[in-house]
Write a protein that holds these residues in place. Structure first.
Motif, PDB file in Angstrom:
ATOM      1  N   ARG A   1       0.858  -1.187   0.000  1.00 10.96           N
ATOM      2  CA  ARG A   1       0.000   0.000   0.000  1.00 10.96           C
ATOM      3  C   ARG A   1       0.892   1.234   0.000  1.00 10.96           C
ATOM      4  N   TRP A   2       0.858   1.966  -1.101  1.00 13.09           N
ATOM      5  CA  TRP A   2       1.706   3.137  -1.310  1.00 13.09           C
ATOM      6  C   TRP A   2       0.878   4.409  -1.169  1.00 13.09           C
ATOM      7  N   ALA A   3       1.198   5.236  -0.192  1.00 12.72           N
ATOM      8  CA  ALA A   3       0.607   6.566  -0.081  1.00 12.72           C
ATOM      9  C   ALA A   3       1.424   7.488  -0.975  1.00 12.72           C
ATOM     10  N   VAL A   4       0.776   8.050  -1.987  1.00 17.49           N
ATOM     11  CA  VAL A   4       1.477   8.899  -2.951  1.00 17.49           C
ATOM     12  C   VAL A   4       1.183  10.355  -2.588  1.00 17.49           C
ATOM     13  N   VAL A   5       2.149  10.980  -1.913  1.00 18.95           N
ATOM     14  CA  VAL A   5       1.969  12.333  -1.408  1.00 18.95           C
ATOM     15  C   VAL A   5       2.255  13.328  -2.537  1.00 18.95           C
ATOM     16  N   GLY A   6       1.237  14.142  -2.840  1.00 16.40           N
ATOM     17  CA  GLY A   6       1.329  15.083  -3.945  1.00 16.40           C
ATOM     18  C   GLY A   6       0.542  14.627  -5.156  1.00 16.40           C
ATOM     19  N   LEU A   7      -0.169  13.499  -5.026  1.00 14.75           N
ATOM     20  CA  LEU A   7      -0.952  12.955  -6.128  1.00 14.75           C
ATOM     21  C   LEU A   7      -2.315  13.640  -6.202  1.00 14.75           C
ATOM     22  N   SER A   8      -2.560  14.296  -7.333  1.00 17.70           N
ATOM     23  CA  SER A   8      -3.861  14.914  -7.581  1.00 17.70           C
ATOM     24  C   SER A   8      -4.487  14.262  -8.809  1.00 17.70           C
ATOM     25  N   SER A   9      -5.661  14.731  -9.166  1.00 25.05           N
ATOM     26  CA  SER A   9      -6.350  14.180 -10.333  1.00 25.05           C
ATOM     27  C   SER A   9      -5.887  14.829 -11.639  1.00 25.05           C
ATOM     28  N   ASN A  10      -4.838  15.628 -11.591  1.00 24.54           N
ATOM     29  CA  ASN A  10      -4.319  16.299 -12.779  1.00 24.54           C
ATOM     30  C   ASN A  10      -3.470  15.323 -13.599  1.00 24.54           C
ATOM     31  N   PRO A  11      -3.968  14.879 -14.763  1.00 23.49           N
ATOM     32  CA  PRO A  11      -3.221  13.884 -15.548  1.00 23.49           C
ATOM     33  C   PRO A  11      -1.927  14.420 -16.157  1.00 23.49           C
ATOM     34  N   ARG A  12      -1.720  15.736 -16.109  1.00 20.01           N
ATOM     35  CA  ARG A  12      -0.476  16.310 -16.642  1.00 20.01           C
ATOM     36  C   ARG A  12       0.671  16.251 -15.638  1.00 20.01           C
ATOM     37  N   ARG A  13       0.377  15.886 -14.403  1.00 26.27           N
ATOM     38  CA  ARG A  13       1.430  15.814 -13.381  1.00 26.27           C
ATOM     39  C   ARG A  13       2.085  14.439 -13.412  1.00 26.27           C
ATOM     40  N   VAL A  14       3.384  14.414 -13.174  1.00 29.90           N
ATOM     41  CA  VAL A  14       4.134  13.157 -13.205  1.00 29.90           C
ATOM     42  C   VAL A  14       3.570  12.158 -12.199  1.00 29.90           C
ATOM     43  N   ALA A  15       3.188  12.623 -11.028  1.00 29.80           N
ATOM     44  CA  ALA A  15       2.663  11.721  -9.996  1.00 29.80           C
ATOM     45  C   ALA A  15       1.472  10.921 -10.503  1.00 29.80           C
TER      46      ALA A  15
ATOM     47  N   ASP B   1      -4.305  11.487   7.889  1.00 31.52           N
ATOM     48  CA  ASP B   1      -5.711  11.157   7.665  1.00 31.52           C
ATOM     49  C   ASP B   1      -5.916   9.785   7.025  1.00 31.52           C
ATOM     50  N   VAL B   2      -4.852   9.174   6.534  1.00 29.22           N
ATOM     51  CA  VAL B   2      -4.962   7.885   5.841  1.00 29.22           C
ATOM     52  C   VAL B   2      -5.207   6.782   6.866  1.00 29.22           C
ATOM     53  N   PRO B   3      -6.329   6.055   6.740  1.00 28.40           N
ATOM     54  CA  PRO B   3      -6.586   4.968   7.684  1.00 28.40           C
ATOM     55  C   PRO B   3      -5.763   3.729   7.338  1.00 28.40           C
ATOM     56  N   GLY B   4      -5.454   2.940   8.342  1.00 26.85           N
ATOM     57  CA  GLY B   4      -4.764   1.677   8.110  1.00 26.85           C
ATOM     58  C   GLY B   4      -3.277   1.818   7.873  1.00 26.85           C
ATOM     59  N   GLN B   5      -2.659   0.686   7.642  1.00 29.62           N
ATOM     60  CA  GLN B   5      -1.204   0.608   7.459  1.00 29.62           C
ATOM     61  C   GLN B   5      -0.797   1.123   6.079  1.00 29.62           C
ATOM     62  N   VAL B   6       0.278   1.884   6.047  1.00 30.40           N
ATOM     63  CA  VAL B   6       0.904   2.314   4.799  1.00 30.40           C
ATOM     64  C   VAL B   6       2.275   1.655   4.743  1.00 30.40           C
ATOM     65  N   ASP B   7       2.535   0.976   3.632  1.00 25.01           N
ATOM     66  CA  ASP B   7       3.837   0.323   3.486  1.00 25.01           C
ATOM     67  C   ASP B   7       4.904   1.298   3.018  1.00 25.01           C
ATOM     68  N   VAL B   8       4.591   2.059   1.973  1.00 23.59           N
ATOM     69  CA  VAL B   8       5.566   2.982   1.378  1.00 23.59           C
ATOM     70  C   VAL B   8       4.917   4.347   1.224  1.00 23.59           C
ATOM     71  N   VAL B   9       5.639   5.384   1.609  1.00 20.54           N
ATOM     72  CA  VAL B   9       5.205   6.750   1.356  1.00 20.54           C
ATOM     73  C   VAL B   9       6.050   7.265   0.195  1.00 20.54           C
ATOM     74  N   ASP B  10       5.393   7.504  -0.933  1.00 17.63           N
ATOM     75  CA  ASP B  10       6.029   7.967  -2.158  1.00 17.63           C
ATOM     76  C   ASP B  10       5.909   9.489  -2.183  1.00 17.63           C
ATOM     77  N   VAL B  11       7.048  10.181  -2.183  1.00 17.25           N
ATOM     78  CA  VAL B  11       7.086  11.621  -1.946  1.00 17.25           C
ATOM     79  C   VAL B  11       7.244  12.389  -3.261  1.00 17.25           C
TER      80      VAL B  11
END
Length: 148
Positions: A29-43, A78-88
């Motif tokens: 489970r990867w929390a992707v910090v900085g991920l928005s719904s903008n398809p032009r962003r690399v994230a 705010d993320v519930p549950g376990q996060v394995d990797v935080v992708d910054v």
């Protein structure tokens, strides 16, 4: 600093290829910090790539958008549950706070994306027992390591 060997006051982080391989080949489970719904962003593209590798993504962005079918959250806390990797996916000057949040959330690893470098934050994460990958991207490392 006294006793310096010319390598600086902190040792430079080096990515462990086995850690990179394990993180990219083990479903997590990867929390992707900085991920928005903008398809032009690399994230946006990298999050989709992570899903294709078998990862569950959790978008973390102040707008808390739902991205790639996954519910978003405004902060890592705010993320519930376990996060394995935080992708910054934030600028280097903001990465330290995200790493501290990852430590507080009990994440197992932090992955600072290509161009995101914070040696002090990497050292704090390692000291807290997290695995650290810095200044590279899953879309670079997985093909290089033969992970599909």
């Amino acid at each position: 600093m006294a006793g310096s060997t010319g390598t600086g006051t902190t040792s430079r982080h080096r990515n462990d290829p086995e850690v990179v391989r394990r993180l990219l080949s083990t479903p997590g489970r990867w929390a992707v910090v900085g991920l928005s719904s903008n398809p032009r962003r690399v994230a946006y593209g990298i999050a989709s790539y992570l899903q294709a590798l078998g990862m569950t993504i959790v978008p973390v962005h102040p707008k808390a958008d739902t991205v790639h079918g996954e519910q978003g959250y405004p902060t890592l806390a705010d993320v519930p549950g376990q996060v394995d990797v935080v992708d910054v996916f934030v600028r280097s000057d903001l990465a330290g706070a995200v790493v501290d949040d990852a430590i507080a959330a009990g994440a197992k690893a932090v992955w600072l994306q290509l161009g995101v470098i914070d040696e002090a934050a990497a050292a704090r994460a390692k000291a807290a027992g997290l695995e650290v990958v810095m200044d590279t991207c899953p879309a670079i490392e997985a093909p290089r390591l033969g992970i599909e």
